[in-house]
Enzyme design. Sequence first.
Site, PDB file in Angstrom:
ATOM      1  N   THR A 110       0.806  -1.230   0.000  1.00  0.00           N
ATOM      2  CA  THR A 110       0.000   0.000   0.000  1.00  0.00           C
ATOM      3  C   THR A 110       0.839   1.279   0.000  1.00  0.00           C
ATOM      4  O   THR A 110       1.937   1.309   0.566  1.00  0.00           O
ATOM      5  CB  THR A 110      -0.908   0.014   1.253  1.00  0.00           C
ATOM      6  OG1 THR A 110      -1.434   1.332   1.439  1.00  0.00           O
ATOM      7  CG2 THR A 110      -0.177  -0.375   2.523  1.00  0.00           C
ATOM      8  N   GLU A 132       0.236   3.631   1.807  1.00  0.00           N
ATOM      9  CA  GLU A 132       0.346   4.037   3.209  1.00  0.00           C
ATOM     10  C   GLU A 132       1.766   3.798   3.745  1.00  0.00           C
ATOM     11  O   GLU A 132       2.163   4.395   4.736  1.00  0.00           O
ATOM     12  CB  GLU A 132      -0.651   3.269   4.068  1.00  0.00           C
ATOM     13  CG  GLU A 132      -2.063   3.801   4.000  1.00  0.00           C
ATOM     14  CD  GLU A 132      -2.255   5.116   4.745  1.00  0.00           C
ATOM     15  OE1 GLU A 132      -1.945   5.174   5.938  1.00  0.00           O
ATOM     16  OE2 GLU A 132      -2.693   6.082   4.118  1.00  0.00           O
ATOM     17  N   TYR A 137      -1.556   0.013  10.925  1.00  0.00           N
ATOM     18  CA  TYR A 137      -1.861  -0.644   9.643  1.00  0.00           C
ATOM     19  C   TYR A 137      -0.635  -0.617   8.732  1.00  0.00           C
ATOM     20  O   TYR A 137      -0.203  -1.651   8.215  1.00  0.00           O
ATOM     21  CB  TYR A 137      -3.045   0.058   8.973  1.00  0.00           C
ATOM     22  CG  TYR A 137      -3.264  -0.318   7.515  1.00  0.00           C
ATOM     23  CD1 TYR A 137      -3.902  -1.502   7.169  1.00  0.00           C
ATOM     24  CD2 TYR A 137      -2.827   0.522   6.487  1.00  0.00           C
ATOM     25  CE1 TYR A 137      -4.098  -1.846   5.831  1.00  0.00           C
ATOM     26  CE2 TYR A 137      -3.027   0.187   5.155  1.00  0.00           C
ATOM     27  CZ  TYR A 137      -3.662  -0.994   4.829  1.00  0.00           C
ATOM     28  OH  TYR A 137      -3.851  -1.330   3.508  1.00  0.00           O
ATOM     29  N   LYS A 160       1.780  -3.570   7.368  1.00  0.00           N
ATOM     30  CA  LYS A 160       1.936  -3.799   5.923  1.00  0.00           C
ATOM     31  C   LYS A 160       3.413  -3.698   5.510  1.00  0.00           C
ATOM     32  O   LYS A 160       3.823  -4.300   4.525  1.00  0.00           O
ATOM     33  CB  LYS A 160       1.097  -2.783   5.137  1.00  0.00           C
ATOM     34  CG  LYS A 160      -0.405  -3.096   5.132  1.00  0.00           C
ATOM     35  CD  LYS A 160      -0.756  -4.166   4.093  1.00  0.00           C
ATOM     36  CE  LYS A 160      -2.249  -4.342   3.912  1.00  0.00           C
ATOM     37  NZ  LYS A 160      -2.603  -5.353   2.910  1.00  0.00           N
TER      38      LYS A 160
HETATM   39  P1  NAP Z   1     -11.580  -4.656   1.746  1.00  0.00           P
HETATM   40  O1  NAP Z   1     -12.720  -4.341   0.847  1.00  0.00           O
HETATM   41  O2  NAP Z   1     -11.560  -4.061   3.113  1.00  0.00           O
HETATM   42  O3  NAP Z   1     -11.453  -6.245   1.863  1.00  0.00           O
HETATM   43  C1  NAP Z   1     -10.646  -6.846   2.823  1.00  0.00           C
HETATM   44  C2  NAP Z   1     -10.915  -8.330   2.808  1.00  0.00           C
HETATM   45  O4  NAP Z   1     -10.089  -8.976   3.777  1.00  0.00           O
HETATM   46  C3  NAP Z   1     -12.363  -8.709   3.138  1.00  0.00           C
HETATM   47  O5  NAP Z   1     -12.762  -9.738   2.275  1.00  0.00           O
HETATM   48  C4  NAP Z   1     -12.260  -9.221   4.567  1.00  0.00           C
HETATM   49  O6  NAP Z   1     -13.251 -10.153   4.928  1.00  0.00           O
HETATM   50  C5  NAP Z   1     -10.908  -9.913   4.486  1.00  0.00           C
HETATM   51  N1  NAP Z   1     -10.319 -10.177   5.812  1.00  0.00           N
HETATM   52  C6  NAP Z   1     -10.158  -9.300   6.842  1.00  0.00           C
HETATM   53  N2  NAP Z   1      -9.592  -9.900   7.877  1.00  0.00           N
HETATM   54  C7  NAP Z   1      -9.398 -11.201   7.526  1.00  0.00           C
HETATM   55  C8  NAP Z   1      -8.860 -12.325   8.203  1.00  0.00           C
HETATM   56  N3  NAP Z   1      -8.422 -12.244   9.453  1.00  0.00           N
HETATM   57  N4  NAP Z   1      -8.782 -13.500   7.530  1.00  0.00           N
HETATM   58  C9  NAP Z   1      -9.261 -13.614   6.271  1.00  0.00           C
HETATM   59  N5  NAP Z   1      -9.797 -12.581   5.588  1.00  0.00           N
HETATM   60  C10 NAP Z   1      -9.858 -11.380   6.217  1.00  0.00           C
HETATM   61  O7  NAP Z   1     -10.194  -4.237   1.060  1.00  0.00           O
HETATM   62  P2  NAP Z   1      -9.882  -3.866  -0.467  1.00  0.00           P
HETATM   63  O8  NAP Z   1     -10.121  -2.411  -0.655  1.00  0.00           O
HETATM   64  O9  NAP Z   1     -10.510  -4.853  -1.375  1.00  0.00           O
HETATM   65  O10 NAP Z   1      -8.300  -4.046  -0.477  1.00  0.00           O
HETATM   66  C11 NAP Z   1      -7.711  -5.321  -0.721  1.00  0.00           C
HETATM   67  C12 NAP Z   1      -6.304  -5.346  -0.143  1.00  0.00           C
HETATM   68  O11 NAP Z   1      -5.520  -4.307  -0.707  1.00  0.00           O
HETATM   69  C13 NAP Z   1      -6.231  -5.148   1.363  1.00  0.00           C
HETATM   70  O12 NAP Z   1      -5.153  -5.944   1.827  1.00  0.00           O
HETATM   71  C14 NAP Z   1      -5.853  -3.680   1.536  1.00  0.00           C
HETATM   72  O13 NAP Z   1      -5.158  -3.469   2.738  1.00  0.00           O
HETATM   73  C15 NAP Z   1      -4.969  -3.473   0.313  1.00  0.00           C
HETATM   74  N6  NAP Z   1      -4.942  -2.137  -0.256  1.00  0.00           N
HETATM   75  C16 NAP Z   1      -6.121  -1.532  -0.585  1.00  0.00           C
HETATM   76  C17 NAP Z   1      -6.080  -0.286  -1.187  1.00  0.00           C
HETATM   77  C18 NAP Z   1      -7.344   0.425  -1.590  1.00  0.00           C
HETATM   78  O14 NAP Z   1      -7.277   1.639  -1.833  1.00  0.00           O
HETATM   79  N7  NAP Z   1      -8.462  -0.269  -1.729  1.00  0.00           N
HETATM   80  C19 NAP Z   1      -4.830   0.329  -1.467  1.00  0.00           C
HETATM   81  C20 NAP Z   1      -3.672  -0.353  -1.128  1.00  0.00           C
HETATM   82  C21 NAP Z   1      -3.728  -1.594  -0.542  1.00  0.00           C
HETATM   83  P3  NAP Z   1     -14.665  -9.699   5.588  1.00  0.00           P
HETATM   84  O15 NAP Z   1     -15.534  -9.290   4.425  1.00  0.00           O
HETATM   85  O16 NAP Z   1     -15.140 -10.920   6.279  1.00  0.00           O
HETATM   86  O17 NAP Z   1     -14.360  -8.553   6.508  1.00  0.00           O
HETATM   87  N1  GDD Z   2     -12.546   6.748   6.529  1.00  0.00           N
HETATM   88  C1  GDD Z   2     -12.713   8.066   6.709  1.00  0.00           C
HETATM   89  N2  GDD Z   2     -13.866   8.526   7.256  1.00  0.00           N
HETATM   90  N3  GDD Z   2     -11.719   8.894   6.329  1.00  0.00           N
HETATM   91  C2  GDD Z   2     -11.913  10.225   6.495  1.00  0.00           C
HETATM   92  C3  GDD Z   2     -13.086  10.751   7.022  1.00  0.00           C
HETATM   93  C4  GDD Z   2     -14.114   9.861   7.446  1.00  0.00           C
HETATM   94  O1  GDD Z   2     -15.157  10.259   7.937  1.00  0.00           O
HETATM   95  N4  GDD Z   2     -12.986  12.101   7.019  1.00  0.00           N
HETATM   96  C5  GDD Z   2     -11.805  12.401   6.506  1.00  0.00           C
HETATM   97  N5  GDD Z   2     -11.127  11.275   6.181  1.00  0.00           N
HETATM   98  C6  GDD Z   2      -9.768  11.219   5.608  1.00  0.00           C
HETATM   99  C7  GDD Z   2      -8.790  10.347   6.379  1.00  0.00           C
HETATM  100  O2  GDD Z   2      -8.293  11.048   7.525  1.00  0.00           O
HETATM  101  C8  GDD Z   2      -7.737  10.116   5.295  1.00  0.00           C
HETATM  102  O3  GDD Z   2      -6.855  11.209   5.243  1.00  0.00           O
HETATM  103  C9  GDD Z   2      -8.543  10.098   4.004  1.00  0.00           C
HETATM  104  O4  GDD Z   2      -9.852  10.629   4.335  1.00  0.00           O
HETATM  105  C10 GDD Z   2      -8.733   8.726   3.367  1.00  0.00           C
HETATM  106  O5  GDD Z   2      -9.246   7.840   4.345  1.00  0.00           O
HETATM  107  P1  GDD Z   2      -9.791   6.375   3.952  1.00  0.00           P
HETATM  108  O6  GDD Z   2     -10.805   6.495   2.891  1.00  0.00           O
HETATM  109  O7  GDD Z   2     -10.177   5.699   5.216  1.00  0.00           O
HETATM  110  O8  GDD Z   2      -8.543   5.697   3.256  1.00  0.00           O
HETATM  111  P2  GDD Z   2      -6.996   5.641   3.656  1.00  0.00           P
HETATM  112  O9  GDD Z   2      -6.251   6.497   2.689  1.00  0.00           O
HETATM  113  O10 GDD Z   2      -6.778   5.897   5.092  1.00  0.00           O
HETATM  114  O11 GDD Z   2      -6.652   4.100   3.407  1.00  0.00           O
HETATM  115  C11 GDD Z   2      -7.088   3.436   2.230  1.00  0.00           C
HETATM  116  O12 GDD Z   2      -6.102   3.532   1.236  1.00  0.00           O
HETATM  117  C12 GDD Z   2      -4.857   2.897   1.562  1.00  0.00           C
HETATM  118  C13 GDD Z   2      -3.913   3.123   0.385  1.00  0.00           C
HETATM  119  O13 GDD Z   2      -3.241   4.344   0.503  1.00  0.00           O
HETATM  120  C14 GDD Z   2      -7.382   1.988   2.610  1.00  0.00           C
HETATM  121  O14 GDD Z   2      -7.988   1.337   1.510  1.00  0.00           O
HETATM  122  C15 GDD Z   2      -6.111   1.249   2.967  1.00  0.00           C
HETATM  123  O15 GDD Z   2      -6.407  -0.149   3.147  1.00  0.00           O
HETATM  124  C16 GDD Z   2      -5.122   1.421   1.814  1.00  0.00           C
HETATM  125  O16 GDD Z   2      -3.915   0.761   2.112  1.00  0.00           O
END
Ligand code: NAP
Ligand code: GDD
Length: 344
Positions: free
Chosen positions: A126, A128, A150, A154
């Site tokens: 990520t 992050e 987190y 990671k």
């Molecule tokens: P998501 O929608 O939050 O999905 C996370 C998945 O992980 C869900 O299916 C969840 O299952 C499963 N999970 C959580 N804890 C688990 C455990 N202990 N054992 C087995 N499964 C578990 O995340 P996403 O947005 O698809 O992202 C996929 C991956 O990419 C994650 O690893 C995230 O950290 C990473 N990532 C995401 C982003 C982004 O912007 N989306 C960016 C960079 C990296 P449940 O449905 O049961 O909770």
């Molecule tokens: N969730 C959330 N809720 N975020 C908020 C809110 C709120 O009400 N208000 C402001 N934010 C701001 C957070 O402080 C952060 O700066 C930004 O919105 C994005 O928050 P999220 O959407 O929760 O995503 P993230 O950037 O912290 O993390 C996501 O992206 C990562 C990749 O850079 C997640 O998908 C991570 O799993 C992933 O690794």
Amino acid sequence: MKKRALITGISGQDGAFLSQFLLEKNYEIYGAYRRSSSPITWRLNELGIDGDVKMVPFELLDYSNILSVIGEVQPDEIYNLAAQSFVKGSFEKPIYTADVDAVGVLKVLEAIRVVNPEIKFYQASTSELFGVPKEFPQTETTPFYPRSPYSAAKLFAHTITINYREAYGLHASAGILFNHESEFRGIGFVTRKITSSLASIKQGNLDSFELGNIYSKRDWGYAKDYVSAMWEMLQQEKADEYVIATGESHTIKEFITLAAASIGFDLEWSGEGVNEYAIDKKRGKKIITINEKYFRPSEVDMLQGDISKAKEILGWEPTVTFEQLAEKMAVSDYERVKNGKRLV
Ligand code: NAP
Ligand code: GDD
């Protein structure tokens, strides 16, 4: 013979899009879902592929379960998308997050080494990891500076993936993916919280909603674009790390403005800091306010990725702009609400 993929985190956003992508490539898909829950399949359902994925119970905390799933499925490729993926949640559950997001990944790698080291592995790393970025834009060689439990977890997962490649010759790659969103984004993440709330307000089901820091900037892309990069990484002769992003960085406030306008809101902002708010000019009502409870103990202020390497080696590029993304998500949630669907 069909290639077989095991996708962990099948119930999440990326799990759904990756399944769809790999089914189109004629893969046999095993979707790993958490043993403790009944499988959440609404995303696969909406994509019309829920019947095409074989679901297997899977828990990242449990090595014996991981070992038996990998042993039974005997996949060609494993995409490890499962994680406790909420950054804010990781401050509330730091140890659990480390157990799942750090040690859980080591358990999968160890199981691959024991069962069949030929299995190719993708780790969901990520942006992050960059936390307080040491340079702009961020590349694969930008130093890491995690800002949350987190991202610290990671970081362990990222480096142990590289270590298993170097120590045991595993084909183990890591995609350093920047924020990617979609109509299937979890409702707790800021973009989907915004689009689902705006849709509910427009339909008259909600009066207003609260946000935290709306001035942090992210490099936001469309999730469907990003899953193809995961697959490309596993098709390379050599495993490696790649930044996957758009190269653009925007504030949350910009996202709100675009999403709101695309479903007919005209917003006016006033105030500052925790007293800032947005009024829906047509109705003369306050619809967005700021609440400190959504602030993070340590924030990531700005991220922006450089995809030169992915472009050159994987031939990967994003196709959906920030403006299109905001509109797509807002319209999709408004359609759901109009059709009486419960937003999840
Ligand atoms: P998501 O929608 O939050 O999905 C996370 C998945 O992980 C869900 O299916 C969840 O299952 C499963 N999970 C959580 N804890 C688990 C455990 N202990 N054992 C087995 N499964 C578990 O995340 P996403 O947005 O698809 O992202 C996929 C991956 O990419 C994650 O690893 C995230 O950290 C990473 N990532 C995401 C982003 C982004 O912007 N989306 C960016 C960079 C990296 P449940 O449905 O049961 O909770
Ligand atoms: N969730 C959330 N809720 N975020 C908020 C809110 C709120 O009400 N208000 C402001 N934010 C701001 C957070 O402080 C952060 O700066 C930004 O919105 C994005 O928050 P999220 O959407 O929760 O995503 P993230 O950037 O912290 O993390 C996501 O992206 C990562 C990749 O850079 C997640 O998908 C991570 O799993 C992933 O690794």
